[in-house]
Scaffold this active site. Sequence first.
Site, PDB file in Angstrom:
ATOM      1  N   GLY A 154       3.746  -9.130   7.181  1.00  0.00           N
ATOM      2  CA  GLY A 154       4.563  -8.472   8.191  1.00  0.00           C
ATOM      3  C   GLY A 154       5.894  -9.091   8.528  1.00  0.00           C
ATOM      4  N   GLU A 165      -0.685 -12.662   3.956  1.00  0.00           N
ATOM      5  CA  GLU A 165      -0.509 -11.538   3.018  1.00  0.00           C
ATOM      6  C   GLU A 165       0.908 -10.985   3.084  1.00  0.00           C
ATOM      7  OE1 GLU A 165      -3.268  -8.836   4.826  1.00  0.00           O
ATOM      8  OE2 GLU A 165      -5.018  -9.838   4.028  1.00  0.00           O
ATOM      9  N   GLY A 195       4.215  -9.224   1.893  1.00  0.00           N
ATOM     10  CA  GLY A 195       4.629  -8.318   0.822  1.00  0.00           C
ATOM     11  C   GLY A 195       6.143  -8.185   0.817  1.00  0.00           C
ATOM     12  N   TYR A 254      11.665   6.256   7.160  1.00  0.00           N
ATOM     13  CA  TYR A 254      11.662   5.335   8.301  1.00  0.00           C
ATOM     14  C   TYR A 254      13.045   5.174   8.935  1.00  0.00           C
ATOM     15  CZ  TYR A 254       7.675   3.542   5.462  1.00  0.00           C
ATOM     16  OH  TYR A 254       6.561   3.386   4.690  1.00  0.00           O
ATOM     17  N   CYS A 262      17.264  18.650  -3.136  1.00  0.00           N
ATOM     18  CA  CYS A 262      17.547  19.790  -2.259  1.00  0.00           C
ATOM     19  C   CYS A 262      16.905  19.620  -0.890  1.00  0.00           C
ATOM     20  CB  CYS A 262      17.041  21.067  -2.911  1.00  0.00           C
ATOM     21  SG  CYS A 262      17.540  21.180  -4.615  1.00  0.00           S
ATOM     22  N   GLU A 263      17.270  18.616  -0.160  1.00  0.00           N
ATOM     23  CA  GLU A 263      16.809  18.398   1.207  1.00  0.00           C
ATOM     24  C   GLU A 263      17.896  17.621   1.926  1.00  0.00           C
ATOM     25  OE1 GLU A 263      13.054  17.314   2.315  1.00  0.00           O
ATOM     26  OE2 GLU A 263      12.049  18.004   0.505  1.00  0.00           O
ATOM     27  N   TYR A 301       8.493  -1.687  -1.269  1.00  0.00           N
ATOM     28  CA  TYR A 301       8.311  -0.305  -0.816  1.00  0.00           C
ATOM     29  C   TYR A 301       9.425   0.594  -1.358  1.00  0.00           C
ATOM     30  CZ  TYR A 301       5.193  -2.996   2.116  1.00  0.00           C
ATOM     31  OH  TYR A 301       4.236  -3.880   2.533  1.00  0.00           O
TER      32      TYR A 301
HETATM   33  C1  LIG Z   1       1.144  -3.748   4.221  1.00  0.00           C
HETATM   34  C2  LIG Z   1       0.215  -4.862   4.485  1.00  0.00           C
HETATM   35  C3  LIG Z   1       0.640  -6.173   4.281  1.00  0.00           C
HETATM   36  C4  LIG Z   1       2.046  -6.543   3.885  1.00  0.00           C
HETATM   37  O1  LIG Z   1       2.968  -6.290   4.884  1.00  0.00           O
HETATM   38  P1  LIG Z   1       4.496  -6.758   4.657  1.00  0.00           P
HETATM   39  O2  LIG Z   1       5.198  -6.252   5.845  1.00  0.00           O
HETATM   40  O3  LIG Z   1       4.962  -6.137   3.403  1.00  0.00           O
HETATM   41  O4  LIG Z   1       4.492  -8.239   4.589  1.00  0.00           O
HETATM   42  C5  LIG Z   1      -0.284  -7.176   4.457  1.00  0.00           C
HETATM   43  N1  LIG Z   1      -1.563  -6.918   4.825  1.00  0.00           N
HETATM   44  C6  LIG Z   1      -2.002  -5.657   5.033  1.00  0.00           C
HETATM   45  C7  LIG Z   1      -3.402  -5.433   5.425  1.00  0.00           C
HETATM   46  C8  LIG Z   1      -1.124  -4.590   4.876  1.00  0.00           C
HETATM   47  O5  LIG Z   1      -1.557  -3.346   5.088  1.00  0.00           O
END
Ligand SMILES: *Cc1c(COP(=O)(O)O)cnc(C)c1O
Length: 421
Positions: free
Chosen positions: A239, A275, A277, A318, A346-347, A375
């Site tokens: 996150g 985690e 991403g 978003y 076309c949007e 993403y």
């Molecule tokens: C999407 C997600 C992440 C990664 O979130 P980021 O904002 O990309 O770091 C980690 N854990 C879970 C369970 C998620 O759904």
Amino acid sequence: MDHFLYREGALWAEDVPVAEIAAQVGTPFYLYSTATLTRHFHLFDEALDWGPHLVCYAMKAASNQAILRTLAAEGAGMDVVSGGELARALAAGVPGERIVFSGVGKTDEEIHAALTAQIRQFNVESEPEMAAISRIASEMGVEAMIAIRVNPDVDAKTHAKIATGKSENKFGIPIARARDVYAQAAALPGLKVVGIDVHIGSQLTQLEPFELAYQKVAELTETLRADGHEISRLDLGGGLGIPYARSNEAPPLPTDYGKLIQRTVGHLGCEIEIEPGRLVAGNAGILVSKVIYLKNGEGRDFLILDGAMNDLIRPAMYEAHHDIIPVIEPEVGVEPQPYDIVGPVCESGDTFAKQRLMPPLGAGDLVAFRSAGAYGAVMSSEYNTRPLIPEVLVNGDQFAVIRPRPTFDEMINRDTIPEWL
Ligand SMILES: *Cc1c(COP(=O)(O)O)cnc(C)c1O
């Protein structure tokens, strides 16, 4: 920091000019930097150096096999959210013991596949899911390692579509009910409780929501231990946000995030899993696109690109901002002009930016969308029968296409015609 910089008047990706790749691959395409990917992974890894930990890259952010291999080779684990992602992680050579499985709707087939792969841990999101994992593990004669995802009811202060830690969100078990659910878990066959999981949202630009959530997790750890559960791992989710608008955003650094984790849960002696991403992949990728037309509308000029919302949906979905920069470095003193930057779909939603100040641009000019590595490609579609665009990976002075552009025939031939036609 990333490795897409101007050099000698043009944008380079590490040691390769972006225009050279565009000439070879054609536009639009995604372009990733190995050095940026690995750098970001190591920032997290080092931020947790104070104790035992595993950084599980949330591969939903960007899941190309070459990206997964790059990160796995540095020691990353993977956070997967579907059977498809599990298969991708295994195909990239990630050992099961480095895979955690998140997501609110794991099917029997997915649970079976994950147990077969002997994954490190299921992050359980509901009681019925827990029962399913227990049943399938028992049938298979194995034990599933589980952490239960708790919902701490914390406001992540991010876009509503990517906030996941409030009680109104579909994710996890209300933290107030956690003791009950852990007691149920302990009584079920085929399950081994190993920890607690929490993930409150994505693109967080402040540390405070993490702090509130992790304090609650620390309290819960003590409570559950007093109840007799063995809590040896804390999965603290992902996150952490990235600066999409470089001129005015400075989200917290992984180092400070690591210190926050140490301060809030470090005393518990647990192995820490995170985690991330977006922060690993986001600024490690750009989307390169070409201006097809400069269209002079009434009171505004449109730059019509060959990239569109099907290639990068974040602005439409978003209201996301991406910095867009010309591949030829603007000369000093050039007066910027406002453009609406749009794709050909076309949007009206196929608008990347309105009245964005850019140096004068015209047909044939290349532009790069920054911070498009997470993403981006993974959320693209073939809407308007536009092919999924290529992905390219740079490593020093080398580059390789890591997903080719399909031909129209390849796309069309995936359809099958019923007998009666
Ligand atoms: C999407 C997600 C992440 C990664 O979130 P980021 O904002 O990309 O770091 C980690 N854990 C879970 C369970 C998620 O759904």
